[in-house]
Enzyme design. Structure first.
Site, short mmCIF file in Angstrom:
data_model
loop_
_atom_site.label_atom_id
_atom_site.label_comp_id
_atom_site.label_asym_id
_atom_site.label_seq_id
_atom_site.Cartn_x
_atom_site.Cartn_y
_atom_site.Cartn_z
N ARG A 163 -39.22 44.29 14.25
CA ARG A 163 -38.42 44.94 13.76
C ARG A 163 -37.33 45.48 14.52
O ARG A 163 -37.20 45.09 16.22
CB ARG A 163 -39.15 45.75 13.60
CG ARG A 163 -40.91 46.27 14.01
CD ARG A 163 -40.46 47.61 13.63
NE ARG A 163 -41.20 48.10 12.44
CZ ARG A 163 -41.04 48.63 11.41
NH1 ARG A 163 -40.05 49.38 11.29
NH2 ARG A 163 -41.69 48.17 10.07
N GLU A 216 -39.11 50.23 -0.23
CA GLU A 216 -40.09 51.36 -1.10
C GLU A 216 -39.02 52.45 -1.65
O GLU A 216 -38.15 53.02 -0.25
CB GLU A 216 -41.19 51.57 -0.33
CG GLU A 216 -42.09 51.75 -1.40
CD GLU A 216 -43.18 53.25 -0.98
OE1 GLU A 216 -43.41 52.11 0.70
OE2 GLU A 216 -43.84 53.95 -1.02
N LYS A 242 -39.15 56.35 8.71
CA LYS A 242 -38.88 57.66 6.94
C LYS A 242 -39.06 58.88 7.14
O LYS A 242 -38.50 59.81 6.46
CB LYS A 242 -38.00 56.74 5.51
CG LYS A 242 -37.15 55.40 5.36
CD LYS A 242 -37.62 54.60 4.21
CE LYS A 242 -37.85 53.78 4.18
NZ LYS A 242 -38.74 52.93 3.29
#
Ligand code: ATP
Ligand code: MG
Length: 583
Positions: A278, A35, A288
């Protein structure tokens, strides 16, 4: 191909089986779907290595798809940097592309088609508009142990639903007033399957499409559509999406019913999703949102601050793409959540730079050493203005790589050495310079300390030495042993340089242990220390980004932002050694 034991992981076996069964239509297609709402970090690098790496391994394609379906916080600046970072890591996207650039896709280019697919779901009685408020909505959905209750709108006619869905699109309603839901199963033990939301109203401008839309698709609806329409065969993501997988498959089934699946070489391509753990790293934060806060509040100099775990931060610090890829490979792909030590990444960086980085001398905490008997007729090249002469020392650029050649470094009467290489009152096993003792100046000669000059505060101002005139090149003519060898920089020709010494950004291995709002208290106040060093003349001309080993000190690179010829600035990439050994 050389294979490490971590490279035959379950994702690879999964794809192998599909290739063997002919389910890919002859081409493995993966995608990396960031994104564009921030800079990518080491966790994304891991996903990039998996997504691009698998495509590469099977001779297929990996699409770069900007998942820009959530209009707030997205920007072209982020998008451009993501592209730049992926290229730097050494990967290339390929495939058709949806806007002129091969292999590059914007999810938002599919909004028209997504909307049409949603309309078709409504016509088929597979989706409905719902106006429950957020609280009610949760209440109706219920808890996993007990079936939920149907929304009062669940059985509205397709005609009426279409009308509301169009009104939603046309801006008749406020955010949250209505949404579109899939009609699946309000009793499913998987809560994500209880008539999930497919479209919501958001009166927010999109960074590419402006105000064209005020309804936006949810990730769970958009992602399988993007995968399917792009002909992606294998869609890999992190574990938190595992519980969403039934919904992914549900959407793909609906696309199949609508005849929308891509057919490649006669094979209908059904994209499939699989999940892996992850990458988590200790001593830092990776989300982020949390990184953005560090930037916005000025705790770091920017997204590319060398202390940041961002790809651009690591680049500026001097980490190499090869080392980052090696690290991701060593961490491996699994379904088990775990934490990785940044020391492993640093170890990978060191291993690579040890092989490739030219050796240079730099003195980070300089103290002057004066050779009192220099220039008294030993063949030094004298100069007209009375200086007592300069010799040249020749040293290899890289002792591990003969082809790297040698360099010549001036040496004269006054030189800088590191303060830590002298001890007035030596401790045991200190083999460097001490009063009355001898030390070898790397590649030059043996000197003996005859007196110590101090300033008014008692701090050492200069070390006076004599040199053994027969020791030029480094060895004593009588064969006596001199244990210590230290590095140095010639005062007359050395160049002053700013050196930035980086340490961990946080003081705790888990900065989020008190919750994600309390991580700032674990910021390390000493994560950056700047010193003025003296470096050998060649380093004065270092090109931005160029990497070096400063002998006996560590690996450094010329800062890509601030370093200039004649006024160099260096970042410490990693120290020369630490106790870390990979298991
Ligand atoms: P963040 O929460 O750090 O902002 P994100 O998951 O929201 O990350 P996206 O841009 O949505 O970031 O992610 C793009 C891809 O990168 C996704 O497939 C995501 O699963 C993957 N990814 C993100 N963080 C990690 C990580 N720590 N380890 C492995 N993959 C990751
Ligand atoms: Mg995200």
């Amino acid at each position: 191909m050389e294979e490490s034991d971590t490279s035959r992981h379950f994702l690879r076996q999964w794809i192998e089986a599909d290739v063997a069964a002919g389910r890919t239509g002859g081409k493995v297609v993966t995608r990396f779907p960031p994104e564009p709402n921030g800079y990518i970090h080491i966790g994304h690098a891991k996903a990039i290595c998996v997504d691009f790496g698998m495509a590469e391994l099977f001779g297929g394609e990996c699409h770069l798809r900007l998942d820009d379906t959530n209009p707030a916080k997205e920007s072209d600046e982020y998008a451009e940097n993501i592209k730049n970072d992926i290229r730097w890591l050494g990967f290339r996207w390929s495939g058709e592309g949806d806007s002129g650039e091969p292999g590059f896709y914007n999810a938002s280019n599919m909004f028209d088609r997504m909307y049409a697919i949603a309309e078709e779901l409504i016509r088929r009685g597979q989706a409905y508009c719902c106006n429950l408020g957020q609280e009610e909505w949760k209440d109706y959905r219920g808890v996993p142990e007990k079936p939920g209750r149907p929304s009062p709108s669940r059985d509205t006619s397709p005609e009426r639903n279409l009308q509301i869905f169009h009104e939603m699109r046309d801006g008749k309603y406020a955010d949250g007033e209505w949404c579109l839901r899939a009609k699946i199963d309000m009793a499913s033990p998987n809560i994500h399957f209880r008539d999930p939301v497919l479209y919501r109203i958001r009166h927010v401008s999109h960074y590419h499409l402006g105000d064209k839309w005020c309804v936006y698709p949810m990730y769970d609806f958009a992602h399988p559509i993007e995968d399917a329409l792009e002909g992606v065969t294998h869609s890999m993501c992190t574990l938190e999406f595992e519980v969403h997988r039934p919904l992914y498959d549900w959407v793909v089934d609906r696309l199949d019913e609508q005849g929308l699946l891509v057919v490649r070489n006669g094979v209908k391509i059904r994209p499939q999703q699989r999940e892996f753990a992850r990458l988590n790293i200790t001593w830092t934060v990776m989300s982020k949102r949390l990184l953005l806060k560090l930037v916005e509040e000025g705790h770091v100099a920017g997204w590319d601050d060398p202390r940041m775990p961002t790809v651009c931060g690591m680049r500026r610090r001097g980490f190499t793409p090869g080392a980052i890829r090696e690290f991701c490979d060593r961490v491996g792909v699994s379904k088990m959540e775990s934490e990785s030590d940044p020391a492993l990444l640093e170890w990978c960086v060191r291993e690579e730079l040890n092989r490739t980085a030219p050796r240079r001398m730099a003195v980070l905490d300089p103290v002057k050493l004066v050779i009192d008997n220099w220039g008294t007729g030993n063949g030094e090249r004298g100069t007209e203005n009375g200086e007592r002469g300069t010799r040249e020392v020749e040293l290899p650029n890289n002792p591990l790589d003969e082809s790297a050649g040698t360099r010549r470094i001036p040496f004269s009467r006054e030189i800088w050495i590191d303060r830590a290489d002298f001890m007035e009152v030596p401790e045991k096993k200190f083999f460097r310079l001490v009063p009355g003792g001898e030390v070898r100046l790397r590649g030059a000669c043996i000197v003996k300390c005859v007196s110590v000059e101090k300033d008014a505060e008692g701090k050492i101002a200069a070390l006076h030495c004599t040199w053994d005139e027969g020791s030029w090149g480094g060895n004593a003519p009588d064969g006596r042993k001199v244990k210590g060898t230290i590095h140095w920089v010639d005062c007359a020709t050395g160049v002053p340089a700013e050196v930035r010494l980086y340490d961990r950004l946080f003081t705790d291995p888990d900065p989020l242990k008190d919750g994600s709002d309390n991580y700032l208290k674990y910021l390390n106040p000493d994560s950056l220390r700047k010193v003025t060093a003296y470096v050998e003349p060649l380093l004065g001309e270092a090109k931005p980004g160029e990497a070096f080993q400063f002998e006996r000190t560590g690996y450094f690179c010329a800062d890509a932002g601030d370093s200039q010829p004649g006024k160099p600035v260096f970042n410490r990439t990693v120290t020369l050694k630490d106790g870390y050994k990979p298991s």
